[in-house]
Design a protein around this motif. Structure first.
Motif, short mmCIF file in Angstrom:
data_model
loop_
_atom_site.label_atom_id
_atom_site.label_comp_id
_atom_site.label_asym_id
_atom_site.label_seq_id
_atom_site.Cartn_x
_atom_site.Cartn_y
_atom_site.Cartn_z
N TYR A 106 0.83 -1.20 0.00
CA TYR A 106 0.00 0.00 0.00
C TYR A 106 0.87 1.26 0.00
CZ TYR A 106 -3.57 3.38 1.31
OH TYR A 106 -4.42 4.47 1.33
N GLN A 146 -2.62 1.63 7.72
CA GLN A 146 -1.78 2.22 6.67
C GLN A 146 -1.22 3.58 7.10
OE1 GLN A 146 -1.18 0.14 4.55
NE2 GLN A 146 -2.98 -1.20 4.42
N PHE A 163 -9.56 -4.94 0.08
CA PHE A 163 -8.96 -3.72 -0.47
C PHE A 163 -7.85 -4.16 -1.44
CE2 PHE A 163 -10.63 -2.43 3.62
CZ PHE A 163 -11.19 -1.18 3.38
N THR A 164 -8.02 -3.81 -2.71
CA THR A 164 -7.04 -4.24 -3.72
C THR A 164 -6.55 -3.05 -4.56
OG1 THR A 164 -8.82 -4.71 -5.33
CG2 THR A 164 -8.08 -6.53 -3.92
N GLY A 165 -5.49 -3.30 -5.32
CA GLY A 165 -4.92 -2.30 -6.23
C GLY A 165 -4.04 -2.98 -7.25
N PRO A 173 -6.07 7.00 0.16
CA PRO A 173 -5.83 6.84 -1.28
C PRO A 173 -6.37 8.06 -2.03
CG PRO A 173 -7.71 5.52 -0.62
CD PRO A 173 -7.11 6.07 0.65
N ILE A 232 -10.74 5.89 -4.66
CA ILE A 232 -11.22 4.59 -4.16
C ILE A 232 -12.47 4.20 -4.93
CG2 ILE A 232 -12.45 5.73 -2.25
CD1 ILE A 232 -11.94 3.13 -0.63
N VAL A 290 -7.36 2.56 -4.97
CA VAL A 290 -7.78 1.37 -4.22
C VAL A 290 -9.19 0.98 -4.65
CG1 VAL A 290 -8.32 0.45 -1.93
CG2 VAL A 290 -6.35 1.96 -2.24
N THR A 291 -9.40 -0.32 -4.75
CA THR A 291 -10.73 -0.86 -5.01
C THR A 291 -11.18 -1.66 -3.80
OG1 THR A 291 -10.35 -1.03 -7.39
CG2 THR A 291 -12.12 -2.37 -6.47
N GLY A 336 -0.65 2.48 -3.23
CA GLY A 336 -1.95 2.74 -2.63
C GLY A 336 -2.64 4.00 -3.09
N PHE A 349 -4.31 -4.94 -0.20
CA PHE A 349 -3.89 -3.99 0.83
C PHE A 349 -4.51 -4.30 2.21
CE2 PHE A 349 -3.92 -1.05 -3.02
CZ PHE A 349 -2.60 -1.35 -3.33
#
Length: 349
Positions: free
Chosen positions: A264, A325, A289-291, A330, A333, A271-272, A268, A301
């Motif tokens: 992240y 984090q 939480f992904t990216g 971010p 998002i 972010v999705t 980061g 993340f």
């Protein structure tokens, strides 16, 4: 004239010796009604040389006798044969049998009131080898304390038990959001009164607490928390947070390991967050939480196991994500357009 309703036992209306009995809706079957009516009229007083097929039958008889007379029962000594390990003698006594030793009570600055009066009421049985049955060889009926009135025998510990049907009903009303006190009152009325229910309000709460403890010990939440604790021992950078409700039950769980936190920090900006995954047969939402990294590969993340999807839960989740984090938001998002999620993001933005 008889009724076609299996939940009632109705007799001739013109006969003054007969009555109409309303049956507990939580009873397993109609036969329990007949047994209940017969048990209330039967004389359960034991006698010398009385025989029982099993120890359980002797114990059940002693409990029925205790209810009829007005005292709570408990089990006492047990002796086994060294040859075949069979129980040779067994004692059943009044709950006020014996006394507590003085030295055991002195170690506590405060203790419960003394409840035992060294009552000698008892039923002793021994194995009859020839028939395999248990025979009464000692019976004392006299008590040295006040006995319960028929109206209060349902409160005695030995007479209280939550049946399987009642347990399912408790689980049902609990899932409907009914408070234990209100649920117990409702079930008491359905049963025709508290004395017909078979247990008291404290038993209701104890059942729920025990069930919750077992779920935490052997259920999915307990397994996850044990895994998190092991991971945190291996790597102190492992981060997890648990949200509890007003009854101290787990509602939501968030976690992020060291790799997720590092990723992240580098990737980061965008972010999705998606909760369209189902984790098991209960369809608990799994939020992730992904990216994307610099190779356009998917990176994670953080993740959350959600037990409810309210605005407050999402607010707690996003705050927990930011705490993990180091407070870095971010730049963008993406979500699945859930209304509660969108409102939580607007409030925390």
């Amino acid at each position: 004239m008889t009724s076609d309703d299996p939940r009632t036992a109705t007799t001739n209306d013109d006969d003054p010796r007969t009555t109409t009995t309303q049956v507990n809706p939580y009873m397993e079957d109609h036969s329990q009604v007949v047994n209940m009516m017969v048990d209330s009229e039967k004389d359960w007083t034991p006698y010398m040389d009385m025989e029982f097929d099993t120890l359980d039958e002797a114990w059940e008889h002693w409990c029925h006798y205790g209810k009829q007379v007005g005292f709570s029962t408990r089990k006492s000594f047990l002796n086994r044969s060294k040859l075949d390990e069979k129980v040779t003698t067994r004692g059943f006594v009044c709950s006020k049998h014996g006394v507590r030793l003085e030295d055991k009570r002195r170690v506590h600055s405060s203790h419960r009131d003394e409840t035992r009066t060294n009552c000698h009421a008892r039923l002793l049985v021994r194995l009859k080898r020839e028939s395999g049955k248990y025979v009464v060889y000692d019976f004392v009926a006299e008590h040295n304390h006040q006995l319960h009135l028929p109206q209060t025998t349902y409160m005695m510990r030995s007479q209280r038990k939550i049946s399987e049907v009642q347990a399912r009903a408790i689980d049902l009303v609990r899932s409907a959001g009914i408070k234990p006190k209100d649920a117990h009152e409702l079930m008491s009325r359905e049963a025709g009164g508290r004395d017909s229910l078979g247990y008291i309000a404290s038993d209701h709460k104890t059942y729920l607490r025990t069930r919750r403890e077992k779920a935490m010990k052997y259920g999915e939440a307990g397994c996850i928390l044990r895994y998190f604790q092991d991971e945190q021992i291996k790597n102190p950078s492992f981060h997890y947070v648990v949200q509890l409700d007003t009854e101290e039950q787990i509602t939501n769980i968030f976690w992020a390991d060291a790799r997720m936190i590092i990723d992240y920090g580098y990737f980061g900006d965008v972010v999705t967050f998606d909760t369209t995954y189902g984790t098991n047969k209960n369809l608990r939402p799994l939020g992730v939480f992904t990216g994307f990294n610099h190779h356009r590969g998917v990176v994670i993340f953080g993740a959350a196991l959600l037990y409810n999807e309210t605005i407050d839960s999402f607010k707690w989740l996003f705050r927990s994500f930011l705490d993990a984090q180091n407070g870095k938001w971010p730049q963008t998002i993406f979500t699945d357009q859930d209304a509660a999620m969108a409102r939580a993001l607007r409030r925390d933005a």
